[in-house]
Design a protein around this motif. Structure first.
Motif, PDB file in Angstrom:
ATOM      1  N   GLN A  86      45.215  21.375  70.226  1.00 35.54           N
ATOM      2  CA  GLN A  86      46.476  21.396  70.812  1.00 35.54           C
ATOM      3  C   GLN A  86      46.837  19.778  70.659  1.00 35.54           C
ATOM      4  O   GLN A  86      46.200  18.931  70.804  1.00 35.54           O
ATOM      5  N   VAL A  87      47.863  19.578  70.115  1.00 36.64           N
ATOM      6  CA  VAL A  87      48.669  18.354  69.646  1.00 36.64           C
ATOM      7  C   VAL A  87      49.476  17.938  70.964  1.00 36.64           C
ATOM      8  O   VAL A  87      50.287  18.728  70.921  1.00 36.64           O
ATOM      9  N   LEU A  88      49.419  16.880  71.365  1.00 35.08           N
ATOM     10  CA  LEU A  88      50.137  16.337  72.570  1.00 35.08           C
ATOM     11  C   LEU A  88      50.589  14.978  72.310  1.00 35.08           C
ATOM     12  O   LEU A  88      50.213  14.283  71.776  1.00 35.08           O
ATOM     13  N   SER A 107      52.234  11.350  74.320  1.00 30.63           N
ATOM     14  CA  SER A 107      51.790  10.222  75.474  1.00 30.63           C
ATOM     15  C   SER A 107      51.776  10.848  76.936  1.00 30.63           C
ATOM     16  O   SER A 107      50.975  10.426  77.871  1.00 30.63           O
ATOM     17  N   ARG A 108      52.815  11.742  76.935  1.00 27.85           N
ATOM     18  CA  ARG A 108      52.822  12.572  78.232  1.00 27.85           C
ATOM     19  C   ARG A 108      52.125  13.767  78.489  1.00 27.85           C
ATOM     20  O   ARG A 108      52.707  14.583  79.273  1.00 27.85           O
ATOM     21  N   ASN A 109      51.393  14.084  77.466  1.00 31.56           N
ATOM     22  CA  ASN A 109      50.625  15.111  77.686  1.00 31.56           C
ATOM     23  C   ASN A 109      51.569  16.427  77.408  1.00 31.56           C
ATOM     24  O   ASN A 109      51.077  17.750  77.756  1.00 31.56           O
ATOM     25  N   GLU A 110      52.609  16.273  76.897  1.00 29.27           N
ATOM     26  CA  GLU A 110      53.588  17.355  76.395  1.00 29.27           C
ATOM     27  C   GLU A 110      53.566  17.869  74.895  1.00 29.27           C
ATOM     28  O   GLU A 110      53.209  17.192  73.996  1.00 29.27           O
ATOM     29  N   PRO A 111      53.228  19.302  74.889  1.00 28.43           N
ATOM     30  CA  PRO A 111      52.972  19.832  73.422  1.00 28.43           C
ATOM     31  C   PRO A 111      54.004  19.491  72.563  1.00 28.43           C
ATOM     32  O   PRO A 111      55.175  19.308  72.840  1.00 28.43           O
ATOM     33  N   LEU A 112      53.652  19.111  71.389  1.00 29.53           N
ATOM     34  CA  LEU A 112      54.390  18.905  70.393  1.00 29.53           C
ATOM     35  C   LEU A 112      54.715  19.981  69.373  1.00 29.53           C
ATOM     36  O   LEU A 112      53.505  20.507  68.642  1.00 29.53           O
ATOM     37  N   ILE A 113      55.940  20.320  69.103  1.00 33.33           N
ATOM     38  CA  ILE A 113      56.067  21.467  68.176  1.00 33.33           C
ATOM     39  C   ILE A 113      56.268  21.373  66.924  1.00 33.33           C
ATOM     40  O   ILE A 113      57.299  20.354  66.437  1.00 33.33           O
ATOM     41  N   GLY A 114      55.606  21.906  65.783  1.00 27.42           N
ATOM     42  CA  GLY A 114      56.139  21.761  64.530  1.00 27.42           C
ATOM     43  C   GLY A 114      55.413  20.493  63.732  1.00 27.42           C
ATOM     44  O   GLY A 114      55.798  20.254  62.833  1.00 27.42           O
ATOM     45  N   VAL A 115      54.168  19.915  64.431  1.00 22.74           N
ATOM     46  CA  VAL A 115      53.524  18.974  63.759  1.00 22.74           C
ATOM     47  C   VAL A 115      52.856  19.275  62.565  1.00 22.74           C
ATOM     48  O   VAL A 115      52.199  20.499  62.381  1.00 22.74           O
ATOM     49  N   SER A 116      53.078  18.751  61.464  1.00 24.56           N
ATOM     50  CA  SER A 116      52.329  19.054  60.117  1.00 24.56           C
ATOM     51  C   SER A 116      50.906  18.516  60.245  1.00 24.56           C
ATOM     52  O   SER A 116      50.300  17.574  60.603  1.00 24.56           O
ATOM     53  N   VAL A 117      49.921  19.610  60.018  1.00 27.86           N
ATOM     54  CA  VAL A 117      48.557  19.581  59.881  1.00 27.86           C
ATOM     55  C   VAL A 117      48.007  19.988  58.501  1.00 27.86           C
ATOM     56  O   VAL A 117      48.071  20.963  58.160  1.00 27.86           O
ATOM     57  N   PHE A 118      47.444  19.001  58.026  1.00 26.30           N
ATOM     58  CA  PHE A 118      47.093  19.229  56.590  1.00 26.30           C
ATOM     59  C   PHE A 118      45.797  18.545  56.221  1.00 26.30           C
ATOM     60  O   PHE A 118      45.373  17.356  56.812  1.00 26.30           O
ATOM     61  N   ASP A 163      53.470  26.307  71.422  1.00 27.87           N
ATOM     62  CA  ASP A 163      52.571  25.576  72.401  1.00 27.87           C
ATOM     63  C   ASP A 163      51.949  24.201  71.964  1.00 27.87           C
ATOM     64  O   ASP A 163      50.886  23.794  72.696  1.00 27.87           O
ATOM     65  N   GLY A 164      52.403  24.001  70.618  1.00 28.52           N
ATOM     66  CA  GLY A 164      51.769  22.828  70.115  1.00 28.52           C
ATOM     67  C   GLY A 164      50.230  23.037  69.566  1.00 28.52           C
ATOM     68  O   GLY A 164      49.417  22.093  69.358  1.00 28.52           O
ATOM     69  N   ARG A 165      49.835  24.367  69.488  1.00 27.29           N
ATOM     70  CA  ARG A 165      48.594  24.631  68.945  1.00 27.29           C
ATOM     71  C   ARG A 165      48.523  24.845  67.467  1.00 27.29           C
ATOM     72  O   ARG A 165      49.123  25.261  66.915  1.00 27.29           O
ATOM     73  N   PHE A 166      47.159  24.693  66.960  1.00 24.58           N
ATOM     74  CA  PHE A 166      47.000  24.905  65.438  1.00 24.58           C
ATOM     75  C   PHE A 166      45.697  25.595  65.407  1.00 24.58           C
ATOM     76  O   PHE A 166      44.830  25.374  66.279  1.00 24.58           O
ATOM     77  N   ASP A 167      45.377  26.095  64.068  1.00 26.84           N
ATOM     78  CA  ASP A 167      44.230  26.624  63.860  1.00 26.84           C
ATOM     79  C   ASP A 167      44.057  26.600  62.350  1.00 26.84           C
ATOM     80  O   ASP A 167      44.940  27.306  61.799  1.00 26.84           O
ATOM     81  N   ALA A 188      40.428  21.251  70.747  1.00 26.62           N
ATOM     82  CA  ALA A 188      40.328  19.875  70.891  1.00 26.62           C
ATOM     83  C   ALA A 188      41.995  19.387  71.167  1.00 26.62           C
ATOM     84  O   ALA A 188      42.729  20.135  70.808  1.00 26.62           O
ATOM     85  N   LYS A 189      41.951  18.362  72.074  1.00 27.53           N
ATOM     86  CA  LYS A 189      43.216  17.606  72.503  1.00 27.53           C
ATOM     87  C   LYS A 189      43.496  16.740  71.498  1.00 27.53           C
ATOM     88  O   LYS A 189      42.666  15.575  71.443  1.00 27.53           O
ATOM     89  N   VAL A 190      44.408  16.756  70.821  1.00 30.89           N
ATOM     90  CA  VAL A 190      44.843  15.530  69.823  1.00 30.89           C
ATOM     91  C   VAL A 190      46.108  14.897  70.467  1.00 30.89           C
ATOM     92  O   VAL A 190      47.088  15.641  70.506  1.00 30.89           O
TER      93      VAL A 190
END
Length: 444
Positions: free
Chosen positions: A39-41, A43-54, A67-71, A101-103
């Protein structure tokens, strides 16, 4: 029914070997590829939507969900990069990411604090909600051209630029925002009445930033802004010792490709074939054809045009000031030569700019801006189009010069490009522009 199966020692060994090989391959594959999730968060531990993971170095990638999650399944040795607008990019080794993992990504304050000109005011990107695109001086100067429009082409989303002519001093480039008509141009807060002409002739070295407004945010400029607004902000001085800067650019440009015209021999043969195909007698007799095939070809394009043209730009500026006043001074020169060997097609531009700011009292300040431009375009009166057309239609068996004497042009049934390209023969066109702008802001 009975089956009698004999198991010889060598067959047993082979079976065991293949089984071991399959297990080894499966184990190796499982060890090489891993599934990374988390899950990508912020600095306030809020989930980030639409983060590019490559995955670095590949086209493989995904994005975080609501929910800020990726797989993602990757090689264990690969590096995974996370990117999101307004946040600093983050790269992590896949082997360092555990299951779920918490990113955590950190905000990039420098991006959010960038100032964008909107209408008659400025706003920070972090508070901007309108459709506005901005480009700064550093990005503009990555390419150089006598036209500012060509220097920003392809660098601003939504801004469409199409060069209608590459002729020196020809500024009829088509510019629009999102495919609509001509936008309104505002230079240092002053709307321009000549469309994109003044904009394209600006000295790129004088520009601090360019913003384009693409939606209802442009309504502050009224009906003229129906097709969007292009806002130009020029440089100002800053406190400190005087800084002098000199830039010089020299380059050349050439056509990317030029069709080869038929030589004298090819023309004569095709001329005969054309007559025969039309049911007529050959245009040339056998003796005339032999003479044409052995004759010298006149290369009209090579005689009229250079292989390339040159361009140079010079700019000298000074800036500085104190806590009471600041100044920015600039002088610029541009020379753009055409392809004509006669040298009669060229463009010269001189520009200057003075931006002064003064803090008159603790609560009052004022600005004075003066700029000017003097440019000249020279060209043969026949125009470049007719000259180039002449190089395409002039016959390759016609003599360029009478009896080989360059002082006398030979006879040509069609347009003679050598005559058209020489301003002393065909006449010339000279266009001069002189413009002076000044603005003064009352103490405020």
């Amino acid at each position: 029914m009975k089956y009698n199966m004999k198991c010889t020692p060598w067959r047993l060994v082979a079976t065991l070997f293949m089984t071991l090989l399959c297990l080894t391959s499966t184990t190796a594959y499982a060890a090489d590829d891993v599934t990374v999730s988390g899950q990508v968060l912020d600095s306030r531990n809020e989930p980030l939507i639409g983060v590019s993971v490559f995955v670095d170095g590949t086209s493989q990638g995904t994005a975080t969900n609501l929910d800020g999650r990726f797989d993602i399944r990757v090689k264990a040795s690969s590096t995974i990069t996370f990117k999101y607008i307004g946040f600093r990019p983050l790269s992590i080794k896949a082997s360092e990411l555990t299951a779920n993992a918490k990113v955590q990504m950190t905000e990039d304050a420098t991006k959010l604090d960038d100032v964008v000109v909107v209408g008659y005011s400025t706003r920070k990107k972090e508070t901007l909600t309108g459709a506005v695109t901005n480009i700064n001086n550093k990005e503009i100067l990555t390419t150089t051209h006598s036209s500012l429009a060509q220097s920003i082409e392809g660098k601003m989303p939504g801004l469409q630029i199409r060069q209608n002519s590459g002729e020196p001093g020809d500024f009829n480039t088509m510019i629009n925002i999102r495919g609509f008509g001509t936008p309104l141009y505002v230079i240092d807060g002053i709307p321009q009445d000549l469309g994109g002409d003044d904009f394209q002739r600006l000295n790129p070295q004088d520009i601090e930033s360019i913003s384009i407004i693409k939606d209802a945010s442009a309504a502050v400029y009224g009906l003229k802004a129906a097709n969007g607004v292009v806002i130009v902000t020029t440089k100002k001085g800053s406190q400190g010792r005087a800084k002098f800067n000199y830039n010089m650019t020299f380059g050349w440009q050439k056509p990317t490709d030029m069709p080869r015209m038929a030589n004298r021999s090819e023309y004569a043969q095709m001329r005969n074939e054309a007559n025969l195909n039309a049911g007529n007698a050959p245009y040339y007799t056998r003796e005339e054809l032999d003479r044409e095939m052995a004759g010298e070809t006149t290369d009209w394009y090579g005689l009229t045009m250079r292989n390339y043209s040159t361009q140079q730009q010079h700019n000298l500026s000074a800036s500085g000031g104190t806590d009471k006043y600041t100044y920015f001074l600039s002088l610029g020169y541009v020379n753009d030569n055409g392809l004509l060997k006669s040298g009669d097609l060229n463009y010269d531009k001189y520009t200057f700019r003075t931006n002064l700011s003064a803090q008159l009292t603790k609560n009052f300040s004022t600005e004075v801006k003066i700029s000017g431009r003097y440019d000249t375009k020279n060209s043969p009166s026949s125009g470049f189009h007719n000259i180039f057309y002449g190089t395409r239609t002039a016959l390759p068996n016609a003599e360029a010069y009478a009896n080989g004497n360059p002082d006398y042009l030979g006879y040509q049934r069609f347009l003679n490009p050598l005559a058209l390209a020489d301003a002393d023969i065909s006449g010339y066109t000279q266009i001069k522009n002189q413009k002076l702008n000044s603005s003064y802001n009352r103490p405020r």
